[in-house]
Design a protein around this motif. Structure first.
Motif, PDB file in Angstrom:
ATOM      1  N   VAL A 526     -14.700  -8.349  -7.988  1.00 33.11           N
ATOM      2  CA  VAL A 526     -14.488  -9.145  -6.786  1.00 33.11           C
ATOM      3  C   VAL A 526     -13.232  -8.623  -6.101  1.00 33.11           C
ATOM      4  N   TRP A 527     -13.404  -8.186  -4.865  1.00 38.34           N
ATOM      5  CA  TRP A 527     -12.275  -7.694  -4.079  1.00 38.34           C
ATOM      6  C   TRP A 527     -12.001  -8.643  -2.928  1.00 38.34           C
ATOM      7  N   GLY A 528     -10.728  -8.812  -2.629  1.00 37.89           N
ATOM      8  CA  GLY A 528     -10.324  -9.595  -1.482  1.00 37.89           C
ATOM      9  C   GLY A 528      -9.632  -8.720  -0.450  1.00 37.89           C
ATOM     10  N   ILE A 552     -17.693  -5.130   2.189  1.00 29.50           N
ATOM     11  CA  ILE A 552     -17.024  -6.373   1.801  1.00 29.50           C
ATOM     12  C   ILE A 552     -17.342  -7.486   2.798  1.00 29.50           C
ATOM     13  N   GLY A 553     -17.285  -7.196   4.084  1.00 35.11           N
ATOM     14  CA  GLY A 553     -17.611  -8.205   5.084  1.00 35.11           C
ATOM     15  C   GLY A 553     -16.882  -7.963   6.386  1.00 35.11           C
ATOM     16  N   TRP A 554     -17.095  -8.878   7.340  1.00 31.96           N
ATOM     17  CA  TRP A 554     -16.457  -8.775   8.653  1.00 31.96           C
ATOM     18  C   TRP A 554     -15.104  -9.471   8.616  1.00 31.96           C
ATOM     19  N   ILE A 555     -14.170  -8.894   9.372  1.00 28.78           N
ATOM     20  CA  ILE A 555     -12.850  -9.505   9.498  1.00 28.78           C
ATOM     21  C   ILE A 555     -12.433  -9.395  10.950  1.00 28.78           C
ATOM     22  N   ASN A 556     -11.621 -10.356  11.408  1.00 24.63           N
ATOM     23  CA  ASN A 556     -11.291 -10.419  12.832  1.00 24.63           C
ATOM     24  C   ASN A 556      -9.826 -10.090  13.101  1.00 24.63           C
ATOM     25  N   TYR A 563      -1.079  -4.777  12.628  1.00 25.08           N
ATOM     26  CA  TYR A 563      -1.376  -5.730  11.568  1.00 25.08           C
ATOM     27  C   TYR A 563      -1.122  -5.078  10.213  1.00 25.08           C
ATOM     28  N   LYS A 564      -0.965  -5.946   9.223  1.00 26.52           N
ATOM     29  CA  LYS A 564      -0.974  -5.492   7.840  1.00 26.52           C
ATOM     30  C   LYS A 564      -2.220  -6.071   7.165  1.00 26.52           C
ATOM     31  N   VAL A 565      -2.935  -5.192   6.475  1.00 24.04           N
ATOM     32  CA  VAL A 565      -4.165  -5.583   5.797  1.00 24.04           C
ATOM     33  C   VAL A 565      -3.974  -5.350   4.308  1.00 24.04           C
ATOM     34  N   ALA A 566      -4.178  -6.402   3.511  1.00 26.57           N
ATOM     35  CA  ALA A 566      -3.928  -6.333   2.068  1.00 26.57           C
ATOM     36  C   ALA A 566      -5.237  -6.355   1.294  1.00 26.57           C
ATOM     37  N   VAL A 567      -5.354  -5.473   0.326  1.00 26.57           N
ATOM     38  CA  VAL A 567      -6.511  -5.423  -0.568  1.00 26.57           C
ATOM     39  C   VAL A 567      -6.065  -5.872  -1.954  1.00 26.57           C
ATOM     40  N   THR A 568      -6.857  -6.765  -2.569  1.00 28.56           N
ATOM     41  CA  THR A 568      -6.549  -7.256  -3.911  1.00 28.56           C
ATOM     42  C   THR A 568      -7.792  -7.186  -4.780  1.00 28.56           C
ATOM     43  N   CYS A 569      -7.603  -6.948  -6.055  1.00 27.14           N
ATOM     44  CA  CYS A 569      -8.701  -7.017  -7.024  1.00 27.14           C
ATOM     45  C   CYS A 569      -8.623  -8.390  -7.676  1.00 27.14           C
ATOM     46  N   LEU A 570      -9.547  -9.284  -7.282  1.00 28.31           N
ATOM     47  CA  LEU A 570      -9.449 -10.687  -7.669  1.00 28.31           C
ATOM     48  C   LEU A 570     -10.059 -10.978  -9.036  1.00 28.31           C
ATOM     49  N   GLU A 571     -11.195 -10.332  -9.350  1.00 29.52           N
ATOM     50  CA  GLU A 571     -11.872 -10.594 -10.625  1.00 29.52           C
ATOM     51  C   GLU A 571     -12.457  -9.299 -11.161  1.00 29.52           C
ATOM     52  N   GLY A 572     -12.507  -9.203 -12.474  1.00 31.52           N
ATOM     53  CA  GLY A 572     -13.049  -8.016 -13.121  1.00 31.52           C
ATOM     54  C   GLY A 572     -11.966  -7.264 -13.868  1.00 31.52           C
ATOM     55  N   ASP A 573     -12.317  -6.102 -14.351  1.00 34.98           N
ATOM     56  CA  ASP A 573     -11.394  -5.291 -15.131  1.00 34.98           C
ATOM     57  C   ASP A 573     -10.412  -4.587 -14.187  1.00 34.98           C
ATOM     58  N   GLY A 574      -9.265  -5.228 -13.959  1.00 31.72           N
ATOM     59  CA  GLY A 574      -8.274  -4.672 -13.047  1.00 31.72           C
ATOM     60  C   GLY A 574      -7.663  -3.382 -13.525  1.00 31.72           C
ATOM     61  N   LYS A 575      -7.692  -3.157 -14.829  1.00 31.30           N
ATOM     62  CA  LYS A 575      -7.086  -1.931 -15.362  1.00 31.30           C
ATOM     63  C   LYS A 575      -7.876  -0.699 -14.957  1.00 31.30           C
ATOM     64  N   THR A 576      -9.211  -0.788 -14.995  1.00 30.49           N
ATOM     65  CA  THR A 576     -10.046   0.371 -14.668  1.00 30.49           C
ATOM     66  C   THR A 576     -10.473   0.401 -13.202  1.00 30.49           C
ATOM     67  N   SER A 577     -10.212  -0.682 -12.467  1.00 27.99           N
ATOM     68  CA  SER A 577     -10.612  -0.729 -11.056  1.00 27.99           C
ATOM     69  C   SER A 577      -9.751   0.240 -10.253  1.00 27.99           C
ATOM     70  N   SER A 578     -10.399   1.165  -9.578  1.00 22.99           N
ATOM     71  CA  SER A 578      -9.702   2.272  -8.923  1.00 22.99           C
ATOM     72  C   SER A 578     -10.086   2.311  -7.446  1.00 22.99           C
TER      73      SER A 578
END
Length: 588
Positions: A526-528, A552-556, A563-578
């Motif tokens: 899950v990415w935010g 991921i989806g639409w953003i306005n 602007y500043k746009v932030a990406v986060t890894c919300l759920e799942g194996d964060g260690k291997t998420s690349s």
């Protein structure tokens, strides 16, 4: 910069508005820049020519990656290595008895390099296998003493390069030698069974051979040492001293080791995504193998060659592109065809490639890239805008005029400013098949805000290496697809619950944009994605072991601006998420 120009050209270059009336053949013909080996100062062909031919050719080329009926997939010059076919030195040496490259044509190779727009050639005089591709007095394991061909191709190539006005240089594997006693990763005993040391190899073979290649072939441009490994500095210094003594105008590659080279050589097949300071080169190959491999037909297209060449120049460096002749000496025609076709474009637009400086944006743009010469920008447009508008973010310097080039013709185009962006009105159809060029004449040296602009028409991809990272790691990962075929990515990984990769962007047109992320990992993730201070979206997608783009989806963005746009890894194996990159594509 040291630029050699004909007198008539100096006059024509000042008449930007009436270029067509002054004769475009004088302005953009082959004589635009005179970069010939005979009038080059030390390093000029490297620094200002920006493009060279690499040649990997040796006994290994005869095998073409097939040994005893079995094909080994990977770079062909390593075929005798245990990680490939593991051919014992005594067996490998027998190949020389059947090496008879009757199709080798030095004049044709030099002409190919010239037609391709290259300014010098670097060829393997001795690779890790220890076989000298020239007449060496220091070691009998060479092309004139042990093959039925019994010729010195280096003399022929030196003569051919001089006839074409090209520079010549030699690759020499100074540390590794897999067949000479004491050489790096080579036999530990001599033919009589006595222990052999690296000093034995260096004194008996390496040092005298470097003396030979720097003494016997006239002026050379460069000595390209490779893989120094743990070679002590004192040995490298002796080799550099020999080059300086015999070839005071020649450069020494950064792979000599111990910081004794004249410039930085990036990793194999690496084209950087951001500007690199100092003097440097990228080394690449026309397919996946450096030396000839019978199965490897994955050739770079003319467009891909130009993309990588211009990317290197725009990042501030030099591009050296390899060919691997067959064992009979012939050059694979598909490689030659791509080189010639991309070369035709270079001969039409030499001002884009030669004697140019890096892009002040310090990265590529959605439609292509930028090189600079004095107060002129050259926009190389690979992805042509169908709307008739080309968007350039962040240019602060005033524009005097802009022209769409088409070989020997030019068309003045209209330029507007909008919210800090420069907008060019262009035809809806690209004038060039491969790369179209817009020349922008500025009032002064270019001043630029390098913030990534979100193009209002085409997708903008921003690599993770340009993000500001907190609560995660940003490092470079390298791996091999096949043996010796290197791939690399600078990625964000090892995400903590508060980890973020923040991208700063400049938006010209407000509205909705479709966001995608290119990543790899394990299982479902899950990415935010957040516009800092604005909208948040998130989505779950299954990951892949290789990098794949996921929506991921639409953003306005409610209004134009930064602007500043932030990406986060919300759920799942964060260690291997690349995370490799984020993409923005306008919805309407």
């Amino acid at each position: 910069m040291r630029i050699y120009l004909i007198v008539g050209l100096l006059v024509a270059m000042t008449l930007h508005g009436g270029a067509a009336e002054q004769g475009m053949d004088k302005m953009w013909g082959e004589s635009t820049v005179k970069l010939r080996a005979e009038n080059a100062e030390r390093g000029q062909l490297f620094e200002e020519g920006n493009y060279a031919m690499f040649i990997h050719w040796g006994l290994y080329s005869q095998l073409g990656n097939k040994v005893d009926g079995k094909t080994y997939y990977g770079i062909g010059e390593w075929i005798m290595n245990p990680r490939m076919a593991g051919i014992p030195p005594a067996e490998y040496k027998k190949l020389a008895g059947t090496f008879n490259p009757q199709e080798f044509d030095a004049k044709a190779i030099a002409k190919l390099a010239k037609d391709a727009g290259m300014k010098y050639i670097i060829i393997t005089s001795k690779h890790h296998d220890g076989f000298a591709m020239y007449d060496s007095k220091a070691c009998d394991f060479n092309i004139t003493k042990t093959t039925p061909w019994a010729k010195d191709p280096m003399h022929e190539l030196a003569d051919a390069c001089r006839a074409e006005g090209l520079g010549l240089g030699f690759y020499y594997s100074h540390n590794q030698d897999w067949t000479f006693p004491g050489g790096g990763n080579g036999p530990k005993v001599d033919e009589d069974g006595n222990p052999a040391t690296f000093d034995d190899y260096f004194v008996k073979k390496c040092l005298p051979q470097v003396e030979e290649i720097t003494s016997n072939y006239g002026p050379i441009e460069l000595v390209w040492f490779d893989t120094p490994g743990k070679m002590p500095k004192k040995y490298v210094q002796q080799l550099v001293d020999v080059v300086r003594k015999n070839q005071p105008n020649a450069l020494v590659s950064g792979r000599a080791g111990h910081g004794l080279g004249d410039y930085q050589s990036l990793g194999d097949m690496e084209v950087p995504h951001r500007n690199v300071k100092g003097l440097w080169e990228a080394v690449d190959t026309t397919n996946d193998s450096w030396a000839y491999a019978w199965y490897d037909e994955y050739w770079k297209t003319p467009e891909e060659i130009l993309r990588r060449l211009i990317a290197c120049i725009a990042r501030g460096g030099t591009y050296m592109l390899n060919i691997g002749p067959r064992g009979d000496g012939s050059v694979p025609e598909r490689a030659a065809r791509s080189l010639r076709e991309s070369g035709e474009w270079i001969h039409r637009y030499p001002q884009v490639v030669y004697c140019t400086d890096a892009s002040p944006w310090e990265h590529a743009l959605p439609w292509g890239d930028v090189t600079v010469k004095d107060h002129k920008l050259y926009l190389s447009v690979f992805d042509w805008p169908a709307s008739g508008k080309l968007y350039l973010p962040g240019l602060k310097t005033s524009v005097k005029s802009a022209q769409l080039l088409n070989g020997n013709e030019a068309e003045i185009i209209k330029v507007e400013k909008s919210n800090g962006w420069t907008v060019f009105e262009v035809p809806r159809v690209a004038p060039e098949k491969l790369v179209s060029v817009i020349e922008v004449d500025l009032e002064d040296s270019p001043q630029v805000d390098p913030t990534f602009g979100i193009d209002p028409e085409m997708e903008t991809e921003i690599l993770a290496e340009f993000a500001t990272v907190q609560g995660a790691k940003s490092t470079t990962k390298r791996w091999m697809e096949k043996f010796g075929e290197w791939k690399a990515v600078k990625h964000v990984h090892n995400w903590t619950p508060d980890g973020k990769a923040v991208f700063e962007v400049d938006v010209l047109e407000s509205g909705d944009y479709n966001i995608s992320l290119t990543y790899s990992g394990e299982g479902r993730l899950v990415w935010g994605v957040d516009v800092v201070g604005g909208e948040h979206i998130q989505n779950e997608q299954n990951s892949s072991h290789n990098y794949q783009e996921f929506p991921i989806g639409w953003i306005n963005f409610p209004k134009p601006g930064k602007y500043k746009v932030a990406v986060t890894c919300l759920e799942g194996d964060g260690k291997t998420s690349s995370l490799k990159s984020i993409g923005f594509k306008p919805v309407f």
